[in-house]
Motif scaffolding. Structure first.
Motif, PDB file in Angstrom:
ATOM      1  N   VAL A 266      -7.527   5.937  -4.384  1.00  0.00           N
ATOM      2  CA  VAL A 266      -8.483   5.378  -3.955  1.00  0.00           C
ATOM      3  C   VAL A 266      -8.134   4.302  -3.278  1.00  0.00           C
ATOM      4  O   VAL A 266      -9.130   4.005  -1.775  1.00  0.00           O
ATOM      5  CB  VAL A 266      -9.955   5.836  -4.481  1.00  0.00           C
ATOM      6  CG1 VAL A 266     -10.296   5.006  -4.467  1.00  0.00           C
ATOM      7  CG2 VAL A 266     -10.262   7.059  -5.604  1.00  0.00           C
ATOM      8  N   HIS A 267      -7.849   3.648  -3.915  1.00  0.00           N
ATOM      9  CA  HIS A 267      -7.336   2.262  -3.647  1.00  0.00           C
ATOM     10  C   HIS A 267      -6.586   1.998  -2.482  1.00  0.00           C
ATOM     11  O   HIS A 267      -6.461   1.002  -1.420  1.00  0.00           O
ATOM     12  CB  HIS A 267      -6.685   1.251  -4.285  1.00  0.00           C
ATOM     13  CG  HIS A 267      -7.393   0.496  -5.893  1.00  0.00           C
ATOM     14  ND1 HIS A 267      -7.726  -0.657  -5.510  1.00  0.00           N
ATOM     15  CD2 HIS A 267      -8.410   1.320  -6.479  1.00  0.00           C
ATOM     16  CE1 HIS A 267      -8.759  -0.823  -6.492  1.00  0.00           C
ATOM     17  NE2 HIS A 267      -9.179   0.680  -7.154  1.00  0.00           N
ATOM     18  N   ALA A 268      -5.385   3.211  -2.452  1.00  0.00           N
ATOM     19  CA  ALA A 268      -4.467   3.289  -0.932  1.00  0.00           C
ATOM     20  C   ALA A 268      -5.671   3.910   0.290  1.00  0.00           C
ATOM     21  O   ALA A 268      -5.181   3.574   1.029  1.00  0.00           O
ATOM     22  CB  ALA A 268      -3.559   3.617  -1.599  1.00  0.00           C
ATOM     23  N   ALA A 269      -6.216   4.017  -0.179  1.00  0.00           N
ATOM     24  CA  ALA A 269      -6.992   5.237   1.053  1.00  0.00           C
ATOM     25  C   ALA A 269      -7.980   4.137   1.738  1.00  0.00           C
ATOM     26  O   ALA A 269      -8.397   4.325   2.727  1.00  0.00           O
ATOM     27  CB  ALA A 269      -7.766   5.885   0.235  1.00  0.00           C
ATOM     28  N   LEU A 270      -8.201   2.817   1.083  1.00  0.00           N
ATOM     29  CA  LEU A 270      -8.842   1.944   1.545  1.00  0.00           C
ATOM     30  C   LEU A 270      -8.716   1.400   2.673  1.00  0.00           C
ATOM     31  O   LEU A 270      -7.613   1.082   3.179  1.00  0.00           O
ATOM     32  CB  LEU A 270      -9.280   1.041   0.329  1.00  0.00           C
ATOM     33  CG  LEU A 270     -10.337   1.478  -0.705  1.00  0.00           C
ATOM     34  CD1 LEU A 270     -10.398   0.251  -1.921  1.00  0.00           C
ATOM     35  CD2 LEU A 270     -11.840   2.094  -0.005  1.00  0.00           C
TER      36      LEU A 270
ATOM     37  N   ARG B  12       0.461  -1.240   0.187  1.00  0.00           N
ATOM     38  CA  ARG B  12      -0.177  -0.127  -0.041  1.00  0.00           C
ATOM     39  C   ARG B  12       0.958   1.342  -0.321  1.00  0.00           C
ATOM     40  O   ARG B  12       0.932   2.574  -0.746  1.00  0.00           O
ATOM     41  CB  ARG B  12      -0.950  -0.113   1.259  1.00  0.00           C
ATOM     42  CG  ARG B  12      -1.422   1.241   1.054  1.00  0.00           C
ATOM     43  CD  ARG B  12      -3.088   0.903   2.673  1.00  0.00           C
ATOM     44  NE  ARG B  12      -3.240   2.047   2.937  1.00  0.00           N
ATOM     45  CZ  ARG B  12      -4.374   2.258   4.144  1.00  0.00           C
ATOM     46  NH1 ARG B  12      -4.543   1.195   4.652  1.00  0.00           N
ATOM     47  NH2 ARG B  12      -4.946   3.311   3.804  1.00  0.00           N
ATOM     48  N   THR B  13       2.169   1.575   0.854  1.00  0.00           N
ATOM     49  CA  THR B  13       2.769   2.032   0.793  1.00  0.00           C
ATOM     50  C   THR B  13       3.374   2.495  -0.853  1.00  0.00           C
ATOM     51  O   THR B  13       3.499   3.552  -0.782  1.00  0.00           O
ATOM     52  CB  THR B  13       4.021   2.190   1.746  1.00  0.00           C
ATOM     53  OG1 THR B  13       2.987   1.870   2.831  1.00  0.00           O
ATOM     54  CG2 THR B  13       4.298   3.303   1.883  1.00  0.00           C
ATOM     55  N   ARG B  14       3.998   1.433  -1.207  1.00  0.00           N
ATOM     56  CA  ARG B  14       4.674   1.721  -2.551  1.00  0.00           C
ATOM     57  C   ARG B  14       3.737   2.174  -3.326  1.00  0.00           C
ATOM     58  O   ARG B  14       4.348   3.260  -4.179  1.00  0.00           O
ATOM     59  CB  ARG B  14       4.535   0.415  -3.210  1.00  0.00           C
ATOM     60  CG  ARG B  14       5.774   0.050  -4.051  1.00  0.00           C
ATOM     61  CD  ARG B  14       6.553  -0.896  -4.996  1.00  0.00           C
ATOM     62  NE  ARG B  14       5.246  -1.926  -4.724  1.00  0.00           N
ATOM     63  CZ  ARG B  14       4.999  -2.466  -5.507  1.00  0.00           C
ATOM     64  NH1 ARG B  14       5.998  -3.231  -6.752  1.00  0.00           N
ATOM     65  NH2 ARG B  14       3.691  -3.556  -5.621  1.00  0.00           N
ATOM     66  N   ALA B  15       2.509   1.839  -3.095  1.00  0.00           N
ATOM     67  CA  ALA B  15       1.063   2.134  -4.833  1.00  0.00           C
ATOM     68  C   ALA B  15       1.354   4.158  -4.479  1.00  0.00           C
ATOM     69  O   ALA B  15       0.533   4.379  -5.094  1.00  0.00           O
ATOM     70  CB  ALA B  15       0.310   1.818  -4.235  1.00  0.00           C
ATOM     71  N   MET B  16       1.338   3.965  -3.058  1.00  0.00           N
ATOM     72  CA  MET B  16       1.344   5.847  -2.669  1.00  0.00           C
ATOM     73  C   MET B  16       2.143   6.490  -3.214  1.00  0.00           C
ATOM     74  O   MET B  16       1.987   7.783  -3.274  1.00  0.00           O
ATOM     75  CB  MET B  16       0.612   5.930  -1.452  1.00  0.00           C
ATOM     76  CG  MET B  16      -0.213   5.218  -1.064  1.00  0.00           C
ATOM     77  SD  MET B  16      -1.080   5.379   1.018  1.00  0.00           S
ATOM     78  CE  MET B  16      -0.499   7.029   1.160  1.00  0.00           C
ATOM     79  N   THR B  17       3.410   6.272  -3.413  1.00  0.00           N
ATOM     80  CA  THR B  17       5.025   6.713  -2.794  1.00  0.00           C
ATOM     81  C   THR B  17       5.233   6.448  -4.785  1.00  0.00           C
ATOM     82  O   THR B  17       5.122   7.283  -6.040  1.00  0.00           O
ATOM     83  CB  THR B  17       5.556   6.655  -2.234  1.00  0.00           C
ATOM     84  OG1 THR B  17       5.471   5.042  -2.243  1.00  0.00           O
ATOM     85  CG2 THR B  17       5.368   6.777  -0.455  1.00  0.00           C
ATOM     86  N   THR B  18       5.686   5.273  -5.179  1.00  0.00           N
ATOM     87  CA  THR B  18       6.371   5.054  -6.775  1.00  0.00           C
ATOM     88  C   THR B  18       5.983   3.899  -6.616  1.00  0.00           C
ATOM     89  O   THR B  18       6.331   2.636  -6.462  1.00  0.00           O
ATOM     90  CB  THR B  18       7.816   5.060  -6.409  1.00  0.00           C
ATOM     91  OG1 THR B  18       8.086   3.008  -5.365  1.00  0.00           O
ATOM     92  CG2 THR B  18       8.579   6.303  -5.926  1.00  0.00           C
ATOM     93  N   PRO B  19       4.436   3.803  -7.187  1.00  0.00           N
ATOM     94  CA  PRO B  19       4.081   2.943  -8.203  1.00  0.00           C
ATOM     95  C   PRO B  19       5.062   2.166  -9.422  1.00  0.00           C
ATOM     96  O   PRO B  19       5.690   3.208 -10.320  1.00  0.00           O
ATOM     97  CB  PRO B  19       2.215   3.410  -8.747  1.00  0.00           C
ATOM     98  CG  PRO B  19       3.027   4.991  -8.878  1.00  0.00           C
ATOM     99  CD  PRO B  19       3.626   4.941  -7.772  1.00  0.00           C
TER     100      PRO B  19
END
Length: 149
Positions: free
Chosen positions: A145-149, A4-11
């Protein structure tokens, strides 16, 4: 949580390109890269649009990618195949994301009429740059949106 953190920073994003009309389709990757920011983008080429859904599913299942984008140009070549090809491709891409839970995006266009004239080639080349950039915006918004779930 790490994913989740990776998707929010450097996907990490897989970008599939069908090679029919590659001179046009490849421009979607250029537009995508111009808009996506610092994401890692790995390009993959396939012969045609019909081959995209299976590769999209395999890439999504690999666990290496936060999103998959697929780009193709399915033209009406005067025979009745473009409609079922484009429908099968979009349905397959949708099924890939539903089966894997990894967002899959389509930059697949099916013009009503396409003739290989300089004006139309330029129009669609420019259009694919624009659509690639729009796909990048959609990827960023969806991953947020997905990261916020």
């Amino acid at each position: 949580m790490e994913e989740r953190t990776r998707a929010m920073t450097t996907p990490k994003i897989a970008f599939i390109k069908a090679q029919w009309h590659a001179n046009i389709v490849d421009q979607s990757l250029a537009g995508f890269k111009s808009e996506i920011g610092d994401a890692q983008v790995d390009p993959f080429d396939v012969p045609g649009a019909f081959e995209m859904p299976l590769l999209a599913k395999k890439l999504a299942e690999s666990g290496k990618y936060d999103a998959v984008v697929a780009a193709a140009f399915v033209v009406n070549g005067g025979i009745y195949h473009h409609e079922f090809v484009s429908t099968a491709v979009v349905d397959g891409l949708m099924q890939a994301q539903m089966d894997t839970g990894v967002p899959v995006f389509s930059v697949s266009l099916t013009p009503h009429n396409f003739q290989e004239t300089p004006d139309l080639i330029k129009f669609f080349t420019d259009h694919f740059v624009k659509k690639g950039a729009e796909a990048a915006k959609a990827v960023k918004a969806t991953l947020a949106v997905h990261a916020a779930l």
